[in-house]
Design an enzyme around this catalytic site. Structure first.
Site, PDB file in Angstrom:
ATOM      1  N   HIS A   1       0.842  -1.204   0.000  1.00 28.73           N
ATOM      2  CA  HIS A   1       0.000   0.000   0.000  1.00 28.73           C
ATOM      3  C   HIS A   1       0.878   1.255   0.000  1.00 28.73           C
ATOM      4  O   HIS A   1       0.592   2.227  -0.700  1.00 28.73           O
ATOM      5  CB  HIS A   1      -0.873   0.054   1.268  1.00 28.73           C
ATOM      6  CG  HIS A   1      -1.929  -1.005   1.356  1.00 28.73           C
ATOM      7  ND1 HIS A   1      -2.112  -1.788   2.479  1.00 28.73           N
ATOM      8  CD2 HIS A   1      -2.874  -1.410   0.469  1.00 28.73           C
ATOM      9  CE1 HIS A   1      -3.127  -2.606   2.287  1.00 28.73           C
ATOM     10  NE2 HIS A   1      -3.605  -2.418   1.068  1.00 28.73           N
TER      11      HIS A   1
ATOM     12  N   LYS B   1     -17.508  -6.635   9.492  1.00 30.95           N
ATOM     13  CA  LYS B   1     -16.292  -7.417   9.294  1.00 30.95           C
ATOM     14  C   LYS B   1     -15.408  -7.311  10.532  1.00 30.95           C
ATOM     15  O   LYS B   1     -15.156  -6.199  11.017  1.00 30.95           O
ATOM     16  CB  LYS B   1     -15.537  -6.836   8.071  1.00 30.95           C
ATOM     17  CG  LYS B   1     -14.869  -7.893   7.209  1.00 30.95           C
ATOM     18  CD  LYS B   1     -14.517  -7.308   5.847  1.00 30.95           C
ATOM     19  CE  LYS B   1     -13.050  -7.413   5.538  1.00 30.95           C
ATOM     20  NZ  LYS B   1     -12.674  -6.748   4.277  1.00 30.95           N
TER      21      LYS B   1
ATOM     22  N   ARG C   1      -1.807  -6.185  -8.110  1.00 29.89           N
ATOM     23  CA  ARG C   1      -0.613  -6.995  -7.822  1.00 29.89           C
ATOM     24  C   ARG C   1      -0.406  -8.055  -8.884  1.00 29.89           C
ATOM     25  O   ARG C   1       0.568  -8.046  -9.612  1.00 29.89           O
ATOM     26  CB  ARG C   1      -0.753  -7.640  -6.425  1.00 29.89           C
ATOM     27  CG  ARG C   1      -0.606  -6.647  -5.291  1.00 29.89           C
ATOM     28  CD  ARG C   1      -1.134  -7.200  -4.013  1.00 29.89           C
ATOM     29  NE  ARG C   1      -2.528  -7.583  -4.162  1.00 29.89           N
ATOM     30  CZ  ARG C   1      -3.297  -7.994  -3.185  1.00 29.89           C
ATOM     31  NH1 ARG C   1      -2.816  -8.110  -1.975  1.00 29.89           N
ATOM     32  NH2 ARG C   1      -4.561  -8.293  -3.391  1.00 29.89           N
TER      33      ARG C   1
ATOM     34  N   SER D   1      -2.863  -7.602   3.013  1.00 30.28           N
ATOM     35  CA  SER D   1      -3.248  -7.459   4.431  1.00 30.28           C
ATOM     36  C   SER D   1      -3.754  -8.781   4.972  1.00 30.28           C
ATOM     37  O   SER D   1      -3.541  -9.104   6.148  1.00 30.28           O
ATOM     38  CB  SER D   1      -4.350  -6.402   4.581  1.00 30.28           C
ATOM     39  OG  SER D   1      -3.889  -5.148   4.173  1.00 30.28           O
TER      40      SER D   1
HETATM   41  O1  PNS Z   1      -8.488  -3.140  -0.390  1.00 33.34           O
HETATM   42  P1  PNS Z   1      -9.794  -3.677   0.096  1.00 33.34           P
HETATM   43  O2  PNS Z   1      -9.766  -4.046   1.535  1.00 33.34           O
HETATM   44  O3  PNS Z   1     -10.298  -4.764  -0.771  1.00 33.34           O
HETATM   45  O4  PNS Z   1     -10.816  -2.457  -0.062  1.00 33.34           O
HETATM   46  C1  PNS Z   1     -12.110  -2.641   0.134  1.00 33.34           C
HETATM   47  C2  PNS Z   1     -12.934  -1.396  -0.172  1.00 33.34           C
HETATM   48  C3  PNS Z   1     -12.993  -0.463   1.022  1.00 33.34           C
HETATM   49  C4  PNS Z   1     -12.427  -0.613  -1.347  1.00 33.34           C
HETATM   50  C5  PNS Z   1     -14.281  -2.023  -0.520  1.00 33.34           C
HETATM   51  O5  PNS Z   1     -14.683  -2.868   0.482  1.00 33.34           O
HETATM   52  C6  PNS Z   1     -15.345  -1.044  -0.756  1.00 33.34           C
HETATM   53  O6  PNS Z   1     -15.381  -0.453  -1.796  1.00 33.34           O
HETATM   54  N1  PNS Z   1     -16.240  -0.871   0.226  1.00 33.34           N
HETATM   55  C7  PNS Z   1     -17.320   0.049   0.182  1.00 33.34           C
HETATM   56  C8  PNS Z   1     -18.547  -0.576  -0.401  1.00 33.34           C
HETATM   57  C9  PNS Z   1     -18.670  -0.268  -1.852  1.00 33.34           C
HETATM   58  O7  PNS Z   1     -18.511   0.851  -2.303  1.00 33.34           O
HETATM   59  N2  PNS Z   1     -18.965  -1.292  -2.609  1.00 33.34           N
HETATM   60  C10 PNS Z   1     -19.138  -1.172  -4.015  1.00 33.34           C
HETATM   61  C11 PNS Z   1     -17.841  -1.175  -4.769  1.00 33.34           C
HETATM   62  S1  PNS Z   1     -17.815  -2.602  -5.701  1.00 33.34           S
END
Ligand code: PNS
Length: 165
Positions: A21, A45, A94, A132
């Site tokens: 990150h 979560k 990645r 993570s």
């Molecule tokens: O890097 P991560 O942990 O996969 O990030 C997750 C994140 C925060 C980007 C994702 O969970 C998210 O977008 N959450 C908010 C809900 C949302 O907007 N969902 C629709 C997008 S597909």
């Protein structure tokens, strides 16, 4: 918004922030005017670090990057990005395996917020296997995660393990 003040949002859970990150945000900070690391709060979560702990340590890790800020948000990334008048989202890629999920998320965000582009930055090879999820797993089994996270994040995790926080 004038070109000189374009804001991009780097959303994620960052539970915890990894060297991968940090690589993405450092590179993004080199070519966007303002980068906001937006920590998504997902109450359903189970997390390793509380959102506020994540925010504090990420601020510490990124304090030398003067155009980087850190915030938390709940709800949809797209709605949050619109509320911040963000120019685009930034995500790291990645391996090929990331693409499927990331493309679907980018398409969903584009249909939720017209014109909200997602800009992908290819992870540097040395960080392309760090996640993570793997860090949390190693940590929960008592392993050493210092090769995968910034020193400040490692300190927070070690203090938590020894009960000195
Ligand atoms: O890097 P991560 O942990 O996969 O990030 C997750 C994140 C925060 C980007 C994702 O969970 C998210 O977008 N959450 C908010 C809900 C949302 O907007 N969902 C629709 C997008 S597909």
């Amino acid at each position: 918004m004038p070109k000189s003040s374009r804001l991009v949002i780097f959303p994620g859970s960052f539970d915890p922030l990894t060297l991968g990150h940090l690589d993405i945000v450092t590179r993004a900070a080199g070519f966007f005017d303002q980068v906001e690391i937006a920590i998504g709060i997902n109450e359903s979560k189970k997390s390793l670090l509380e959102p506020e702990e994540r925010k504090q340590v990420i601020e510490e890790v990124t304090k030398r990057l003067k155009n980087v800020t850190v915030a938390t948000f709940s709800g949809l990334v797209a709605e949050y990005a619109v509320s911040r008048k963000a120019h685009a989202l930034v995500r790291g890629l990645r391996q090929a395996g990331d693409f499927d999920y990331e493309a679907r998320m980018a398409h969903a965000n584009l249909s939720l917020a017209e014109g909200l582009e997602t800009i992908f930055i290819a992870a540097s090879p040395e960080y392309s296997s760090i996640s993570s999820t793997i860090v949390r797993d190693i940590y929960r089994w008592g392993g050493d995660v210092s090769a995968f996270v910034p020193a400040q994040v490692n300190d927070v995790l070690n203090r938590r393990r020894t009960g000195t926080r």
